[in-house]
Design a protein around this motif. Structure first.
Motif, PDB file in Angstrom:
ATOM      1  N   UNK A 369     -10.387  -5.271  -1.628  1.00  0.00           N
ATOM      2  CA  UNK A 369      -9.170  -4.747  -1.010  1.00  0.00           C
ATOM      3  C   UNK A 369      -9.338  -4.514   0.490  1.00  0.00           C
ATOM      4  N   UNK A 370     -10.501  -4.045   0.896  1.00  0.00           N
ATOM      5  CA  UNK A 370     -10.728  -3.794   2.326  1.00  0.00           C
ATOM      6  C   UNK A 370     -10.670  -5.086   3.127  1.00  0.00           C
ATOM      7  N   UNK A 371     -11.180  -6.175   2.564  1.00  0.00           N
ATOM      8  CA  UNK A 371     -11.150  -7.459   3.258  1.00  0.00           C
ATOM      9  C   UNK A 371      -9.718  -7.997   3.350  1.00  0.00           C
ATOM     10  N   UNK A 372      -8.959  -7.867   2.265  1.00  0.00           N
ATOM     11  CA  UNK A 372      -7.552  -8.301   2.290  1.00  0.00           C
ATOM     12  C   UNK A 372      -6.791  -7.527   3.353  1.00  0.00           C
ATOM     13  N   UNK A 373      -6.994  -6.211   3.388  1.00  0.00           N
ATOM     14  CA  UNK A 373      -6.303  -5.378   4.373  1.00  0.00           C
ATOM     15  C   UNK A 373      -6.646  -5.817   5.788  1.00  0.00           C
ATOM     16  N   UNK A 374      -7.919  -6.083   6.052  1.00  0.00           N
ATOM     17  CA  UNK A 374      -8.350  -6.493   7.390  1.00  0.00           C
ATOM     18  C   UNK A 374      -7.721  -7.820   7.795  1.00  0.00           C
ATOM     19  N   UNK A 383       0.672 -11.187  15.815  1.00  0.00           N
ATOM     20  CA  UNK A 383       2.097 -11.543  15.849  1.00  0.00           C
ATOM     21  C   UNK A 383       2.930 -10.451  16.516  1.00  0.00           C
ATOM     22  N   UNK A 384       2.631  -9.200  16.197  1.00  0.00           N
ATOM     23  CA  UNK A 384       3.463  -8.075  16.633  1.00  0.00           C
ATOM     24  C   UNK A 384       2.861  -7.286  17.794  1.00  0.00           C
ATOM     25  N   UNK A 385       1.765  -7.792  18.356  1.00  0.00           N
ATOM     26  CA  UNK A 385       1.130  -7.141  19.521  1.00  0.00           C
ATOM     27  C   UNK A 385       0.793  -5.681  19.212  1.00  0.00           C
ATOM     28  N   UNK A 386       0.048  -5.499  18.137  1.00  0.00           N
ATOM     29  CA  UNK A 386      -0.330  -4.154  17.706  1.00  0.00           C
ATOM     30  C   UNK A 386      -1.685  -3.796  18.300  1.00  0.00           C
ATOM     31  N   UNK A 387      -1.764  -2.611  18.889  1.00  0.00           N
ATOM     32  CA  UNK A 387      -3.007  -2.129  19.495  1.00  0.00           C
ATOM     33  C   UNK A 387      -3.623  -1.045  18.621  1.00  0.00           C
ATOM     34  N   UNK A 388      -4.881  -1.213  18.278  1.00  0.00           N
ATOM     35  CA  UNK A 388      -5.587  -0.185  17.532  1.00  0.00           C
ATOM     36  C   UNK A 388      -5.423  -0.292  16.035  1.00  0.00           C
ATOM     37  N   UNK A 389      -6.230   0.486  15.311  1.00  0.00           N
ATOM     38  CA  UNK A 389      -6.209   0.429  13.846  1.00  0.00           C
ATOM     39  C   UNK A 389      -4.984   1.131  13.271  1.00  0.00           C
ATOM     40  N   UNK A 390      -4.626   0.832  12.025  1.00  0.00           N
ATOM     41  CA  UNK A 390      -3.485   1.515  11.396  1.00  0.00           C
ATOM     42  C   UNK A 390      -3.799   2.985  11.135  1.00  0.00           C
ATOM     43  N   UNK A 391      -2.753   3.775  11.037  1.00  0.00           N
ATOM     44  CA  UNK A 391      -2.909   5.188  10.678  1.00  0.00           C
ATOM     45  C   UNK A 391      -3.283   5.304   9.204  1.00  0.00           C
ATOM     46  N   UNK A 392      -2.679   4.463   8.386  1.00  0.00           N
ATOM     47  CA  UNK A 392      -2.964   4.463   6.944  1.00  0.00           C
ATOM     48  C   UNK A 392      -2.605   3.096   6.384  1.00  0.00           C
ATOM     49  N   UNK A 393      -3.235   2.745   5.270  1.00  0.00           N
ATOM     50  CA  UNK A 393      -2.902   1.487   4.604  1.00  0.00           C
ATOM     51  C   UNK A 393      -3.212   1.606   3.119  1.00  0.00           C
ATOM     52  N   UNK A 394      -2.613   0.704   2.356  1.00  0.00           N
ATOM     53  CA  UNK A 394      -2.852   0.654   0.911  1.00  0.00           C
ATOM     54  C   UNK A 394      -2.738  -0.799   0.476  1.00  0.00           C
ATOM     55  N   UNK A 395      -3.533  -1.180  -0.522  1.00  0.00           N
ATOM     56  CA  UNK A 395      -3.547  -2.556  -1.016  1.00  0.00           C
ATOM     57  C   UNK A 395      -3.389  -2.546  -2.537  1.00  0.00           C
ATOM     58  N   UNK A 396      -2.556  -3.448  -3.024  1.00  0.00           N
ATOM     59  CA  UNK A 396      -2.408  -3.653  -4.459  1.00  0.00           C
ATOM     60  C   UNK A 396      -2.621  -5.137  -4.731  1.00  0.00           C
TER      61      UNK A 396
END
Length: 460
Positions: A369-374, A383-396
């Motif tokens: 799951x960690x690899x999929x999230x990354x 694509x969206x010009x995002x700077x920095x890591x996410x605040x939170x995430x979840x994978x199913x």
């Protein structure tokens, strides 16, 4: 052996829930058996730290059948509707482009080359006939409109709806109206125009909907309304014909609470996925079980991610974006949840949900799951010009997420219906019959409930 039941519904996804609810409203005693400790199948909503995340369907179309169900359940005050003008985007050469949502908009869009736009404009004047053999979605689009429209519009759409491969997906099974229009009118666009209702009767497409507390509001309400008619944590092992002339025609073997029991019933509705249904009915009909086992499923990984709005350089005002295979990304598409519906995130935050895998890249769900999230977060960041890591995430991860309406699927469905007729009292409901959308599942559930009631009436 427990006391005989009138109807047993096996499977507490949206199809089984809708069927059981319909039977309950028709006054038919029904018991729904669900192996998990909760109902809903892939429908799931997670609320955490002021965020609302969807683990399965992110929204649904407000068709007449599903809106009527919502009214009957008394949760219409929780319903949310997205702005119908919300733009949708497709990724092309690393940049997001707004998708034209009408033939007229397509003709003026810079998304397509002049050659592709001409193929659209001239299609109503080129009379064609469908080939005699069953045609894939890809073959149909290339024949009628060319490769560019397939690559940048249709194939990404197919990935978004079915997580499927357009080279294998059956036009007749997945989009039957298109084939019907060409067969009757010689043109898809002319058929669409001829089939439009009168101006004073046009209601527009169904709205895109959810609830204040997520899509799972619907399945929760169904489970609560069923009350004691619902048995969660009850796993059906097998279904057998009793071979008796009595009212109880089927015996259902169930494991629950560490013990096994047999339940007899006059009718059984199998609303489990096709691969599970195949195993359950193998003792009733091996040919039927074989046909059910032939339905392929596409794996999907769902990645929900939260950022501070200040981290995201690109606008997320819209539905989200789809990704053509030519872009060489793992992500199939991303939905901007907090732009579509209110209260999905705290002020100053953004929630988005991405999908990866599908029939074209099934191996991705085997990754950690960690690899999929990354993988997904890195692609969205570019694509969206995002700077920095996410605040939170979840994978199913769903190894078998969506049934594939591939070439030959229509014959499989016909064989399943033949199996129902050959085994009176046995019925099937599920998203592999008439479409994976929640509204279609509700329609199938309603139709199956009505058919069960008619069958019981004929045996009284």
């Amino acid at each position: 052996m427990s006391d005989p039941q009138r109807v047993i519904v096996v499977g507490g996804g949206i199809s089984g829930l809708a069927c059981a609810f319909r039977l309950q409203r028709l006054g038919v005693p029904v018991t729904l058996l669900e192996a998990a400790d909760h109902v809903g199948g892939m429908v799931g909503t997670v609320e955490k730290d002021g965020l609302l995340l969807e683990s399965g369907p992110q929204s649904f179309q407000g068709t007449d059948s599903i809106l009527e169900l919502i009214r009957q359940l008394g949760v219409e005050n929780e319903l949310l509707t997205a702005d119908p003008r919300t733009p949708r985007y497709v990724l092309m050469r690393g940049k997001l482009h707004e998708i034209p949502m009408s033939p007229r908009a397509l003709l003026t869009s810079s998304l397509l080359t002049p050659g592709s736009r001409w193929k659209i404009a001239s299609e109503p004047f080129r009379k064609t006939r469908p080939p005699s053999k069953e045609e894939s979605v890809a073959d149909f689009v290339r024949r009628k409109f060319g490769h560019e429209i397939l690559e940048y519009l249709v194939a990404p759409f197919v990935s978004g709806v079915y997580a499927g491969d357009p080279e294998k997906l059956s036009l007749r099974a997945a989009f039957p109206t298109l084939e019907e229009w060409e067969r009757e009118y010689g043109s898809v666009l002319r058929g669409a125009m001829k089939s439009r209702p009168a101006k004073d009767k046009r209601a527009g497409p169904p709205p895109l909907c959810s609830f204040r507390r997520g899509v799972a509001t619907l399945t929760r309400a169904l489970g609560e309304t069923l009350g004691t008619s619902l048995r969660a944590g009850a796993r059906v092992i097998a279904i057998h014909r009793t071979g008796q002339a009595s009212a109880s025609k089927y015996e259902i073997r169930v494991a629950s609470g560490g013990r096994e029991e047999s339940i007899s019933a006059q009718a059984v509705v199998v609303a489990a996925p096709a691969y599970a249904a195949s195993h359950l009915v193998s003792a009733v009909s091996s040919p039927l079980a074989h046909m059910l086992s032939g339905i392929a499923y596409a794996p999907v990984a769902v990645v929900a991610t939260t950022y501070y709005a200040r981290q995201v350089g690109h606008s997320t005002d819209g539905f989200g974006f789809l990704v053509p295979r030519s872009e060489k990304l793992h992500t199939l598409g991303t939905v901007w949840n907090s732009s579509l519906f209110a209260e999905r995130a705290r002020d100053g935050m953004i929630v988005m949900t991405s999908f990866a895998g599908g029939a074209m890249e099934p191996e991705i769900v085997d990754k950690p799951e960690t690899e999929i999230a990354t993988i997904v977060q890195d692609e969205n960041a570019r694509v969206l010009q995002i700077a920095g890591p996410p605040v939170a995430s979840a994978v199913w991860r769903y190894p078998r997420a969506l049934p594939q309406y591939n070439l030959g699927h229509g014959h499989i469905v016909e064989a399943i219906r033949d199996g129902e007729r050959a085994n009176p009292g046995l019925f099937f409901a599920g998203n592999y019959l008439e479409g994976p959308a929640l509204g279609k599942c509700v329609e199938v559930g309603n139709q199956t409930g009505d058919a069960v009631r008619t069958y019981l009436g004929s045996t009284e």
